[in-house]
Design a protein around this motif. Sequence first.
Motif, short mmCIF file in Angstrom:
data_model
loop_
_atom_site.label_atom_id
_atom_site.label_comp_id
_atom_site.label_asym_id
_atom_site.label_seq_id
_atom_site.Cartn_x
_atom_site.Cartn_y
_atom_site.Cartn_z
N TYR A 67 0.81 -1.21 0.00
CA TYR A 67 0.00 0.00 0.00
C TYR A 67 0.85 1.26 0.00
CZ TYR A 67 -3.86 -3.09 1.16
OH TYR A 67 -4.80 -4.09 1.14
N LYS A 68 2.15 1.11 0.18
CA LYS A 68 3.00 2.28 0.33
C LYS A 68 3.34 2.91 -1.01
CE LYS A 68 5.48 0.27 4.22
NZ LYS A 68 6.84 -0.04 4.73
N TYR A 69 3.35 4.23 -1.03
CA TYR A 69 3.87 5.01 -2.14
C TYR A 69 5.05 5.80 -1.56
CZ TYR A 69 -0.34 4.22 -4.95
OH TYR A 69 -1.34 3.66 -5.69
N ILE A 70 6.22 5.58 -2.11
CA ILE A 70 7.40 6.23 -1.59
C ILE A 70 7.89 7.26 -2.60
CG2 ILE A 70 9.74 5.93 -0.69
CD1 ILE A 70 7.59 4.53 0.98
N TYR A 101 -3.54 8.37 3.38
CA TYR A 101 -2.12 8.56 3.68
C TYR A 101 -1.88 9.95 4.27
CZ TYR A 101 -1.58 4.65 0.43
OH TYR A 101 -1.67 3.43 -0.20
N LEU A 119 6.59 9.63 4.06
CA LEU A 119 5.36 8.93 4.42
C LEU A 119 5.32 8.77 5.93
CD1 LEU A 119 2.80 7.36 3.65
CD2 LEU A 119 4.25 5.33 3.41
N TYR A 150 -0.35 5.39 6.97
CA TYR A 150 -1.36 5.06 5.99
C TYR A 150 -2.40 4.16 6.65
CZ TYR A 150 1.08 0.61 5.04
OH TYR A 150 1.68 -0.61 5.14
N VAL A 191 -5.81 1.51 5.72
CA VAL A 191 -6.61 0.78 4.72
C VAL A 191 -8.05 0.60 5.17
CG1 VAL A 191 -4.57 -0.38 3.83
CG2 VAL A 191 -5.94 -1.47 5.61
N GLU A 223 4.84 4.68 9.73
CA GLU A 223 6.11 4.53 9.05
C GLU A 223 7.26 5.19 9.79
OE1 GLU A 223 6.80 2.83 6.01
OE2 GLU A 223 4.93 2.01 6.80
#
Lengths: 112, 111
Positions: free
Chosen positions: A98-101, B34, B46, B49, B51, B59
């Motif tokens: 699910y991560k966007y970096i 996010y 980040l 996040y 879901v 993070e």
Amino acid sequence: SQQGEEDPQALSIQEGENATMNCSYKTSINNLQWYRQNSGRGLVHLILIRSNEREKHSGRLRVTLDTSKKSSSLLITASRAADTASYFCVPREASGTYKYIFGTGTRLKVLA
Amino acid sequence: SQTIHQWPATLVQPVGSPLSLECTVEGTSNPNLYWYRQAAGRGLQLLFYSVGIGQISSEVPQNLSASRPQDRQFILSSKKLLLSDSGFYLCAWIGGPHEQYFGPGTRLTVT
């Protein structure tokens, strides 16, 4: 999840010229996305290219993807002052994370 | 159409004060949400996040926390702000099915 590395860090061109920025990544991807951020604003999604595509166009944008070299490029043709922004690439792996970096981006300045 | 809201747009807070930033999404259900932070002239970091309701992944272990009390609401909080918490905070959701869509951001200055 992995981070794309944009190059150059900064680019300054004259209005009407083309701007090319590059992105490198490390592991196999499902797709790669480019985003733009105007100063002090949120990011805007520009274009997505899938791993089985080599080139994609959207208006004045042209994106290429070379999975063998693990690299992508974003070309902006006939640049305008309004294209002045930071540009980020986001490689997306096939693992379903699910991560966007986001990396540090390329800061493009188009001079009028 | 889908819309993402963030407020406040700007905020100046003293060191040690609490923080609450809110993000809401309209026009979609069960979005992945996010929180990012961007220091001046830097890339995006980040932070959290989510879901789903009550599901938060962190993070960056620091003095920030996030909560998702409703399906389309995402809140970023701190009990005591540090100078290093200054930055541009961005909320985003996934649409499309792959693309992230960002809110307008909150510029936080801790003095």
